[in-house]
Design a protein around this motif. Structure first.
Motif, PDB file in Angstrom:
ATOM      1  N   PHE A   2      29.998   5.584 -50.201  1.00 19.50           N
ATOM      2  CA  PHE A   2      31.382   6.066 -50.179  1.00 19.50           C
ATOM      3  C   PHE A   2      32.055   5.576 -48.905  1.00 19.50           C
ATOM      4  O   PHE A   2      31.599   5.828 -47.814  1.00 19.50           O
ATOM      5  CB  PHE A   2      31.346   7.595 -50.237  1.00 19.50           C
ATOM      6  CG  PHE A   2      32.682   8.247 -50.217  1.00 19.50           C
ATOM      7  CD1 PHE A   2      33.623   7.943 -51.188  1.00 19.50           C
ATOM      8  CD2 PHE A   2      32.998   9.177 -49.255  1.00 19.50           C
ATOM      9  CE1 PHE A   2      34.849   8.557 -51.190  1.00 19.50           C
ATOM     10  CE2 PHE A   2      34.233   9.800 -49.252  1.00 19.50           C
ATOM     11  CZ  PHE A   2      35.156   9.484 -50.225  1.00 19.50           C
ATOM     12  N   GLY A  39      37.016  16.243 -58.032  1.00 19.03           N
ATOM     13  CA  GLY A  39      35.765  16.077 -57.299  1.00 19.03           C
ATOM     14  C   GLY A  39      34.524  16.135 -58.173  1.00 19.03           C
ATOM     15  O   GLY A  39      33.419  15.930 -57.683  1.00 19.03           O
ATOM     16  N   ARG A  41      31.993  15.251 -61.642  1.00 19.61           N
ATOM     17  CA  ARG A  41      31.461  14.090 -62.365  1.00 19.61           C
ATOM     18  C   ARG A  41      32.117  13.990 -63.749  1.00 19.61           C
ATOM     19  O   ARG A  41      32.323  14.993 -64.424  1.00 19.61           O
ATOM     20  CB  ARG A  41      29.954  14.264 -62.508  1.00 19.61           C
ATOM     21  CG  ARG A  41      29.237  13.153 -63.204  1.00 19.61           C
ATOM     22  CD  ARG A  41      27.726  13.489 -63.266  1.00 19.61           C
ATOM     23  NE  ARG A  41      27.024  12.613 -64.163  1.00 19.61           N
ATOM     24  CZ  ARG A  41      26.546  11.421 -63.832  1.00 19.61           C
ATOM     25  NH1 ARG A  41      26.693  10.988 -62.597  1.00 19.61           N
ATOM     26  NH2 ARG A  41      25.918  10.670 -64.712  1.00 19.61           N
ATOM     27  N   ASP A  83      39.179   2.649 -58.843  1.00 24.10           N
ATOM     28  CA  ASP A  83      37.843   2.795 -58.264  1.00 24.10           C
ATOM     29  C   ASP A  83      37.768   1.927 -57.010  1.00 24.10           C
ATOM     30  O   ASP A  83      37.608   0.709 -57.105  1.00 24.10           O
ATOM     31  CB  ASP A  83      36.787   2.353 -59.281  1.00 24.10           C
ATOM     32  CG  ASP A  83      35.378   2.220 -58.695  1.00 24.10           C
ATOM     33  OD1 ASP A  83      35.137   2.662 -57.552  1.00 24.10           O
ATOM     34  OD2 ASP A  83      34.511   1.660 -59.398  1.00 24.10           O
ATOM     35  N   HIS A 142      30.559   6.255 -57.755  1.00 23.04           N
ATOM     36  CA  HIS A 142      31.873   5.741 -57.379  1.00 23.04           C
ATOM     37  C   HIS A 142      32.882   6.868 -57.532  1.00 23.04           C
ATOM     38  O   HIS A 142      32.657   7.828 -58.261  1.00 23.04           O
ATOM     39  CB  HIS A 142      32.265   4.561 -58.267  1.00 23.04           C
ATOM     40  CG  HIS A 142      31.518   3.311 -57.968  1.00 23.04           C
ATOM     41  ND1 HIS A 142      31.985   2.067 -58.327  1.00 23.04           N
ATOM     42  CD2 HIS A 142      30.333   3.091 -57.344  1.00 23.04           C
ATOM     43  CE1 HIS A 142      31.131   1.141 -57.943  1.00 23.04           C
ATOM     44  NE2 HIS A 142      30.107   1.739 -57.356  1.00 23.04           N
ATOM     45  N   HIS A 143      34.004   6.730 -56.857  1.00 20.63           N
ATOM     46  CA  HIS A 143      35.076   7.728 -56.860  1.00 20.63           C
ATOM     47  C   HIS A 143      36.276   7.139 -57.591  1.00 20.63           C
ATOM     48  O   HIS A 143      36.776   6.092 -57.191  1.00 20.63           O
ATOM     49  CB  HIS A 143      35.432   8.120 -55.424  1.00 20.63           C
ATOM     50  CG  HIS A 143      34.283   8.733 -54.717  1.00 20.63           C
ATOM     51  ND1 HIS A 143      33.258   7.977 -54.178  1.00 20.63           N
ATOM     52  CD2 HIS A 143      33.972  10.025 -54.496  1.00 20.63           C
ATOM     53  CE1 HIS A 143      32.363   8.789 -53.648  1.00 20.63           C
ATOM     54  NE2 HIS A 143      32.766  10.035 -53.817  1.00 20.63           N
ATOM     55  N   THR A 145      40.013   7.575 -58.632  1.00 19.32           N
ATOM     56  CA  THR A 145      41.215   8.296 -58.225  1.00 19.32           C
ATOM     57  C   THR A 145      42.305   8.139 -59.265  1.00 19.32           C
ATOM     58  O   THR A 145      42.698   7.017 -59.599  1.00 19.32           O
ATOM     59  CB  THR A 145      41.726   7.758 -56.868  1.00 19.32           C
ATOM     60  OG1 THR A 145      40.679   7.873 -55.903  1.00 19.32           O
ATOM     61  CG2 THR A 145      42.942   8.529 -56.399  1.00 19.32           C
ATOM     62  N   VAL A 182      40.356  13.313 -58.285  1.00 15.76           N
ATOM     63  CA  VAL A 182      39.282  12.335 -58.163  1.00 15.76           C
ATOM     64  C   VAL A 182      38.091  12.790 -58.997  1.00 15.76           C
ATOM     65  O   VAL A 182      37.677  13.948 -58.933  1.00 15.76           O
ATOM     66  CB  VAL A 182      38.838  12.174 -56.687  1.00 15.76           C
ATOM     67  CG1 VAL A 182      37.657  11.210 -56.567  1.00 15.76           C
ATOM     68  CG2 VAL A 182      39.997  11.723 -55.822  1.00 15.76           C
ATOM     69  N   THR A 184      33.989  11.471 -60.217  1.00 17.87           N
ATOM     70  CA  THR A 184      32.888  10.615 -59.760  1.00 17.87           C
ATOM     71  C   THR A 184      32.005  10.247 -60.939  1.00 17.87           C
ATOM     72  O   THR A 184      31.973  10.950 -61.953  1.00 17.87           O
ATOM     73  CB  THR A 184      32.022  11.303 -58.686  1.00 17.87           C
ATOM     74  OG1 THR A 184      31.374  12.442 -59.275  1.00 17.87           O
ATOM     75  CG2 THR A 184      32.852  11.733 -57.495  1.00 17.87           C
TER      76      THR A 184
END
Length: 188
Positions: A2, A39, A41, A83, A142-143, A145, A182, A184
């Motif tokens: 991250f 935040g 998954r 991403d 990965h995050h 957004t 966001v 993940t």
């Protein structure tokens, strides 16, 4: 891994374009999803589906979204999924949509996985005009957004097919405010 600096730099750049805004009396401008908590998954059903990519293990069903309390003077919205950790150093733009009329306050689950008259499709990194979910390799998550931008542009003001960078440039001076969430994911 991250990259906080990269995400922070991106968030600051987006905030500079959007400018600051005061929350309306009835509350702050918000983006929410019953399918994806901020935040959390992604559910596998919301992950990309591409048989030629072993990291695309899902059904590519877009999460549902809703938003409330847009800034005064909003005429349309733009919604992007990005991403920052994907394909270094540039990241992966998974979805670019704009020209969303102010009368639209959300999308149902699966609605933006295909073309719709509720948004103008831009061009993602995968050359798609619709949602394409994560196809994250195993390892660190990965995050992803999601950024919703309220604009003072009429829904028909921008031509179809803009990339994320082109859209951000076109919104310079037209953004009323932004909100986001966001999610993940990494391949199990």
């Amino acid at each position: 891994m991250f990259r906080r600096g990269s995400i922070l730099a991106g968030a600051l750049a987006l905030a500079a374009i959007c400018g600051s805004h005061d929350a309306r009396a009835e509350g702050a401008f918000t983006l929410t999803s019953p399918d994806l908590k901020d935040g959390a998954r992604f559910a596998v059903k919301n992950v990309g589906n591409n048989k030629s990519n072993p990291n695309c293990v899902g059904e590519n069903i877009s999460p549902a979204f809703s938003w409330a309390n847009p800034p005064e003077g909003t005429k349309s919205f733009a919604l992007m999924m990005f991403d920052p950790e994907g394909r270094p150093p540039g990241g992966v733009s998974h979805w670019v949509a704009y020209g969303i009329p102010v009368s639209v306050t959300g999308f149902a689950e699966g609605e933006v996985s295909k073309a719709s008259d509720k948004f103008v499709g831009g061009t993602s990194t995968m050359k798609l005009a619709t949602y394409f979910g994560p196809c994250t390799p195993p390892g660190a998550p990965h995050h992803y957004t999601f950024t919703l931008i309220a604009t003072d542009l009429e829904p028909t003001a921008l031509a179809p097919g803009l990339t994320r960078d082109e859209l951000i440039k076109a919104l310079d001076g037209h953004a009323k405010g932004a909100t986001g969430l966001v999610g993940t994911f990494s391949k199990p």
